[in-house]
Design a protein around this motif. Structure first.
Motif, PDB file in Angstrom:
ATOM      1  N   LEU A 106      -6.377   2.293   0.632  1.00  0.00           N
ATOM      2  CA  LEU A 106      -5.607   2.970  -0.412  1.00  0.00           C
ATOM      3  C   LEU A 106      -6.320   4.246  -0.854  1.00  0.00           C
ATOM      4  CD1 LEU A 106      -3.224   3.114  -2.375  1.00  0.00           C
ATOM      5  CD2 LEU A 106      -4.526   1.632  -3.929  1.00  0.00           C
ATOM      6  N   ASP A 107      -7.633   4.173  -1.032  1.00  0.00           N
ATOM      7  CA  ASP A 107      -8.398   5.367  -1.406  1.00  0.00           C
ATOM      8  C   ASP A 107      -8.229   6.465  -0.361  1.00  0.00           C
ATOM      9  OD1 ASP A 107      -9.298   4.064  -3.679  1.00  0.00           O
ATOM     10  OD2 ASP A 107     -11.258   3.545  -2.807  1.00  0.00           O
ATOM     11  N   ARG A 129       2.054   1.663  -3.601  1.00  0.00           N
ATOM     12  CA  ARG A 129       0.969   2.081  -4.496  1.00  0.00           C
ATOM     13  C   ARG A 129       0.549   3.531  -4.248  1.00  0.00           C
ATOM     14  NH1 ARG A 129      -3.315  -2.734  -4.935  1.00  0.00           N
ATOM     15  NH2 ARG A 129      -4.070  -1.459  -6.656  1.00  0.00           N
ATOM     16  N   ALA A 130       0.571   3.952  -2.984  1.00  0.00           N
ATOM     17  CA  ALA A 130       0.191   5.327  -2.652  1.00  0.00           C
ATOM     18  C   ALA A 130       1.374   6.284  -2.774  1.00  0.00           C
ATOM     19  CB  ALA A 130      -0.374   5.389  -1.239  1.00  0.00           C
ATOM     20  N   LYS A 131       2.575   5.717  -2.908  1.00  0.00           N
ATOM     21  CA  LYS A 131       3.810   6.513  -2.948  1.00  0.00           C
ATOM     22  C   LYS A 131       3.937   7.349  -1.678  1.00  0.00           C
ATOM     23  CE  LYS A 131       3.987   6.490  -7.923  1.00  0.00           C
ATOM     24  NZ  LYS A 131       3.727   7.178  -9.154  1.00  0.00           N
ATOM     25  N   VAL A 163       2.334   5.871   6.657  1.00  0.00           N
ATOM     26  CA  VAL A 163       1.114   5.061   6.722  1.00  0.00           C
ATOM     27  C   VAL A 163       0.829   4.711   8.183  1.00  0.00           C
ATOM     28  CG1 VAL A 163       0.014   2.886   6.061  1.00  0.00           C
ATOM     29  CG2 VAL A 163       1.450   4.112   4.405  1.00  0.00           C
ATOM     30  N   ILE A 209       0.839  -1.199   0.000  1.00  0.00           N
ATOM     31  CA  ILE A 209       0.000   0.000   0.000  1.00  0.00           C
ATOM     32  C   ILE A 209       0.878   1.255   0.000  1.00  0.00           C
ATOM     33  CG2 ILE A 209      -0.359   0.252   2.497  1.00  0.00           C
ATOM     34  CD1 ILE A 209      -3.320   0.917   1.790  1.00  0.00           C
ATOM     35  N   SER A 210       2.004   1.177   0.688  1.00  0.00           N
ATOM     36  CA  SER A 210       2.959   2.280   0.708  1.00  0.00           C
ATOM     37  C   SER A 210       3.469   2.572  -0.703  1.00  0.00           C
ATOM     38  CB  SER A 210       4.129   1.925   1.631  1.00  0.00           C
ATOM     39  OG  SER A 210       5.197   2.791   1.441  1.00  0.00           O
ATOM     40  N   LEU A 247      -5.728   6.836   1.801  1.00  0.00           N
ATOM     41  CA  LEU A 247      -4.344   7.347   1.746  1.00  0.00           C
ATOM     42  C   LEU A 247      -4.172   8.340   0.603  1.00  0.00           C
ATOM     43  CD1 LEU A 247      -2.008   4.311   2.478  1.00  0.00           C
ATOM     44  CD2 LEU A 247      -2.230   6.424   3.795  1.00  0.00           C
ATOM     45  N   LEU A 248      -4.728   8.029  -0.550  1.00  0.00           N
ATOM     46  CA  LEU A 248      -4.612   8.929  -1.695  1.00  0.00           C
ATOM     47  C   LEU A 248      -5.362  10.241  -1.437  1.00  0.00           C
ATOM     48  CD1 LEU A 248      -4.918   6.332  -4.590  1.00  0.00           C
ATOM     49  CD2 LEU A 248      -2.842   7.525  -3.806  1.00  0.00           C
ATOM     50  N   LYS A 268      -3.197  12.213   0.892  1.00  0.00           N
ATOM     51  CA  LYS A 268      -2.040  12.718   0.145  1.00  0.00           C
ATOM     52  C   LYS A 268      -2.423  13.944  -0.684  1.00  0.00           C
ATOM     53  CE  LYS A 268       1.473  11.223  -3.158  1.00  0.00           C
ATOM     54  NZ  LYS A 268       1.964  10.100  -3.957  1.00  0.00           N
TER      55      LYS A 268
END
Length: 152
Positions: A44-45, A9-11, A17, A6-7, A47-48, A51
């Motif tokens: 993930l959604d 993928r989310a960069k 996280v 997940i880290s 986190l994005l 961000k």
């Protein structure tokens, strides 16, 4: 997915996280039998979303409020609009503060001339002299992301 995935993928760094989990911006994931975190696409959604908000220099409390508002999708969006208006006002204030900061730094830089010793340095003298002015001024913190939602 595990925290590394997940880290990636989310960069976002793994430590970030974990931090978002710790402060409650990201819900805690389920744990596997072996104790590993198991993230879902909703994590993930989130986190994005966080961000993107951080890229707009929103503070944690502002992001937390947006998340709270988003959890009631049928509600009037005036709360979201008001939050963004406050944030925009803060950004405009900071822009003015940064312009003032730029002028001060330019003034200090002009105080220096070649061939001087550190003892004779106009910049250091100006910083020492102007330190009293800076300490007594009522400026907001200009560090990105440190403002709260209370500033209007």
């Amino acid at each position: 997915m595990k925290i590394g995935e997940i880290s990636k993928r989310a960069k976002i760094p793994v430590e970030t996280v974990r931090y978002y989990e710790k402060i409650g911006l990201l819900p805690e994931p389920d744990r596997s039998a072996s104790g590993y975190r198991s993230y879902r696409p909703a994590h993930l959604d989130r986190l994005l979303f966080i961000k993107r908000c951080r890229n707009l220099d929103m503070a944690q409390d502002e992001i937390r409020e947006l998340i709270r508002l988003a959890e009631n999708p049928e509600a009037d969006c005036s709360g979201v609009d008001a939050l963004l208006a406050r944030h925009l006002h803060h950004v405009r204030e900071r822009r003015q503060e940064l312009a003032s900061l730029e002028k001060t730094l330019e003034h200090l830089q002009r105080a220096c001339s070649e061939g001087r010793t550190v003892r004779e340095c106009g910049i250091l003298d100006g910083l020492t002299t102007e330190l009293e002015v800076l300490e007594t001024s009522d400026k907001h913190n200009h560090v990105p992301g440190t403002h709260g939602q209370g500033h209007s």
